[in-house]
Every structure is written in C-alpha cells, then in structure tokens.
Motif scaffolding. Structure first.
Motif, short mmCIF file in Angstrom:
data_model
loop_
_atom_site.label_atom_id
_atom_site.label_comp_id
_atom_site.label_asym_id
_atom_site.label_seq_id
_atom_site.Cartn_x
_atom_site.Cartn_y
_atom_site.Cartn_z
N ASP A 16 0.66 -1.12 0.26
CA ASP A 16 -0.11 -0.40 -0.36
C ASP A 16 0.93 1.28 0.16
OD1 ASP A 16 -2.28 -1.73 -0.26
OD2 ASP A 16 -2.75 -0.60 1.72
N ARG A 17 2.16 1.21 0.53
CA ARG A 17 3.25 2.41 0.60
C ARG A 17 3.45 2.74 -0.56
NH1 ARG A 17 6.31 1.03 6.00
NH2 ARG A 17 8.28 1.89 4.32
N PHE A 18 4.26 1.04 -1.60
CA PHE A 18 4.45 1.43 -2.26
C PHE A 18 3.22 1.98 -3.73
CE2 PHE A 18 5.52 -0.63 -6.18
CZ PHE A 18 7.03 -0.16 -6.55
N CYS A 19 2.09 1.73 -3.57
CA CYS A 19 1.04 2.13 -4.52
C CYS A 19 1.05 3.84 -3.95
CB CYS A 19 -0.01 1.17 -4.17
SG CYS A 19 -0.17 -0.33 -5.00
N GLU A 20 1.04 4.08 -2.94
CA GLU A 20 0.76 5.48 -2.78
C GLU A 20 1.97 6.06 -3.74
OE1 GLU A 20 -0.43 9.00 -1.63
OE2 GLU A 20 -1.83 7.08 -1.39
N GLU A 21 3.12 5.61 -3.17
CA GLU A 21 4.56 6.29 -3.73
C GLU A 21 4.46 7.01 -5.33
OE1 GLU A 21 7.75 9.03 -4.37
OE2 GLU A 21 6.51 8.34 -2.43
N LEU A 22 3.88 5.33 -5.40
CA LEU A 22 3.68 5.32 -7.22
C LEU A 22 1.96 6.38 -8.25
CD1 LEU A 22 3.32 1.35 -8.17
CD2 LEU A 22 5.25 3.40 -8.77
N ARG A 23 1.19 7.09 -7.62
CA ARG A 23 0.65 7.84 -6.68
C ARG A 23 1.37 8.74 -6.64
NH1 ARG A 23 -3.08 3.07 -5.10
NH2 ARG A 23 -2.47 3.91 -3.22
N ARG A 24 2.34 9.00 -6.06
CA ARG A 24 3.07 10.69 -6.19
C ARG A 24 3.45 10.85 -6.93
NH1 ARG A 24 3.05 9.31 0.02
NH2 ARG A 24 4.56 8.20 -0.14
N VAL A 25 4.04 10.34 -7.46
CA VAL A 25 5.04 10.17 -9.32
C VAL A 25 3.95 10.53 -9.90
CG1 VAL A 25 6.01 8.70 -10.75
CG2 VAL A 25 6.57 8.25 -8.70
N GLU A 56 2.23 17.73 -13.09
CA GLU A 56 2.81 18.64 -12.66
C GLU A 56 3.64 19.37 -13.61
OE1 GLU A 56 1.01 21.23 -10.79
OE2 GLU A 56 -0.59 19.57 -10.35
N ARG A 57 4.58 18.30 -14.01
CA ARG A 57 6.22 18.86 -14.60
C ARG A 57 5.13 18.90 -16.01
NH1 ARG A 57 10.28 14.89 -12.23
NH2 ARG A 57 9.75 16.38 -10.18
N ASN A 58 4.12 17.98 -16.43
CA ASN A 58 4.09 18.20 -17.46
C ASN A 58 3.13 19.59 -18.20
OD1 ASN A 58 4.79 15.53 -18.97
ND2 ASN A 58 2.17 14.28 -18.12
N LYS A 59 2.91 19.65 -17.41
CA LYS A 59 1.84 21.32 -16.99
C LYS A 59 3.15 22.28 -17.27
CE LYS A 59 -2.13 19.84 -14.81
NZ LYS A 59 -2.84 19.98 -13.15
N TYR A 77 4.54 13.91 -21.69
CA TYR A 77 4.44 12.41 -21.27
C TYR A 77 3.70 11.59 -19.91
CZ TYR A 77 8.25 9.76 -19.50
OH TYR A 77 8.94 8.64 -19.30
N LYS A 78 3.85 10.63 -20.47
CA LYS A 78 2.49 9.98 -19.02
C LYS A 78 3.43 8.84 -19.48
CE LYS A 78 -1.60 8.77 -22.41
NZ LYS A 78 -1.73 9.19 -23.08
N LEU A 79 4.22 8.26 -19.55
CA LEU A 79 5.26 6.56 -19.67
C LEU A 79 4.94 6.12 -18.50
CD1 LEU A 79 7.74 7.55 -23.06
CD2 LEU A 79 5.35 5.50 -22.23
N MET A 80 4.77 6.64 -17.47
CA MET A 80 5.06 6.40 -16.34
C MET A 80 4.10 6.69 -15.35
SD MET A 80 8.52 5.26 -15.42
CE MET A 80 8.44 4.57 -17.11
N PHE A 81 2.93 6.86 -16.18
CA PHE A 81 1.49 7.06 -14.88
C PHE A 81 1.38 5.43 -14.96
CE2 PHE A 81 -0.36 10.98 -16.28
CZ PHE A 81 0.44 11.60 -15.74
#
Length: 200
Positions: free
Chosen positions: A142-151, A157-160, A175-179
């Motif tokens: 769950d913590r790992f998945c939350e970090e992925l959501r933060r990524v 934000e960087r795309n904007k 850019y959305k390859l890491m989504f």
C-alpha cells in the motif's frame, strides 16, 4: 546459495565482458548488496523497459522521424554522396530510407512491441488478491502504491510546466509513460503503465 550461484553466473557469464567494471562486481554477501541487485533488476524489467519501449510507436509511426534502417551510409564530408545530399536533400533522404515493404514491417514490429497485453500486471498490482495474507507485506505494498500515485502527480505537474516544453514537444503530447494503470484496464497502445516485468 542458489541465489548467489545465479548471481555469479549473471556476473561472470552473462556480463563476463565487464570484468573490470566495479559496478558489475557487486557480490551477494550482504543484505544491502542483495537489495541493490534486486532493485536494479526490478528497475530494468519494469520502469526502464516501460520508458524505453512503450513510447516507441508514438514517435516511430511516422517513418521520417525514425526510419527502421538506411539503405546506404550517412555521407562523409567531401564525398560524392555529400554533394548529392546538398544538391537535393529530399531525393537523397528518400533513396536512403527503406522501401514500403520494409517500412510496413518495421512499423508493425514497433506497434506490437509498444502494445500492453491484455493480461499484463502492473507495478504495484498483483494477479490475485490471495498472493499473501501477511499484513506487514500488504501495508508495504500500500505504501509503495501510494508512492507510485505521488509519482503520477509529479509527472502531471511537470507536464503542465511551460518551462519544461521538452516534455511534450511542439505537438503537445504529454509524457505519461511512467503513469500507473490503477484499474488494470488500459491495454493496447496506451503510452502509459509500468508492467511488473518485460513482456515480449
């Protein structure tokens, strides 16, 4: 012992040509070294592969952007070919790129390699809900998945950010390859999602 033997094979046989490279000399004699080796392997077969592989089709589907091969070498300064290139660049380019059959074959291959499969399991997901009943492991996931959501949020934000125009180019393709594919439903040419491993 089995894991250490496998790692020794990777180092000595698989990457034997890199004997002098200290980065490839990591031994599995400590927990920290094991973590480093596993982190590197997971990175390569998941996020690195997704970043390199799944964005190919969006760029290469227009053959002049990335011809699959050239029928002749790039001309050297002072050669007769450079004179031809300078005289008629369009004609020279068209004579260099592959014919329509090879171009179509290359595009088909890149499209297949850029597709997410229907049974793909993404980073942070599991194929079944019964993979473990260990509460501590489930909390770590769950913590790992939350970090992925933060990524995802940081990439959005960087795309904007107009100062980072190189992230989308003149055509404004974000850019959305890491989504992440949170629902596990994105299949095909999505240009997003990090599979748990390479799938070829």
């Amino acid at each position: 012992m089995e894991l250490q033997a496998w790692w020794e094979n990777v180092r000595s046989v698989g990457h034997g040509y890199r004997q002098g490279d200290l980065a490839c000399r990591l031994t599995l004699d400590t927990i920290d070294n094991l973590a480093e080796a596993l982190f590197t392997l997971v990175w390569i077969v998941s996020a690195l592969h997704a970043a390199v592989n799944f964005g190919q089709y969006g760029y290469a589907r227009f053959p002049p952007n990335r011809p699959t091969r050239c029928r002749q070498f790039v001309p050297l300064p002072g050669s007769p070919e450079i004179t031809q290139l300078e005289a008629d660049p369009d004609k020279f380019f068209l004579e260099m790129i592959p014919d329509s059959f090879m171009t179509t074959l290359g595009l088909a291959l890149i499209e297949v390699l850029s597709n997410h499969t229907s049974d793909e399991v993404y980073l942070g997901q599991r194929a079944t809900f019964t993979w473990t009943d260990d509460g501590e492991l489930l909390q770590l996931l769950d913590r790992f998945c939350e970090e992925l959501r933060r990524v995802d949020e940081r990439v959005t934000e960087r795309n904007k950010d107009p100062q980072l125009g190189n992230r989308s180019g003149p055509v404004k393709v974000s850019y959305k390859l890491m989504f992440q594919d949170d629902a596990g439903t994105d299949k095909g040419l999505t240009r997003r999602g990090i599979p748990n491993s390479v799938s070829i």
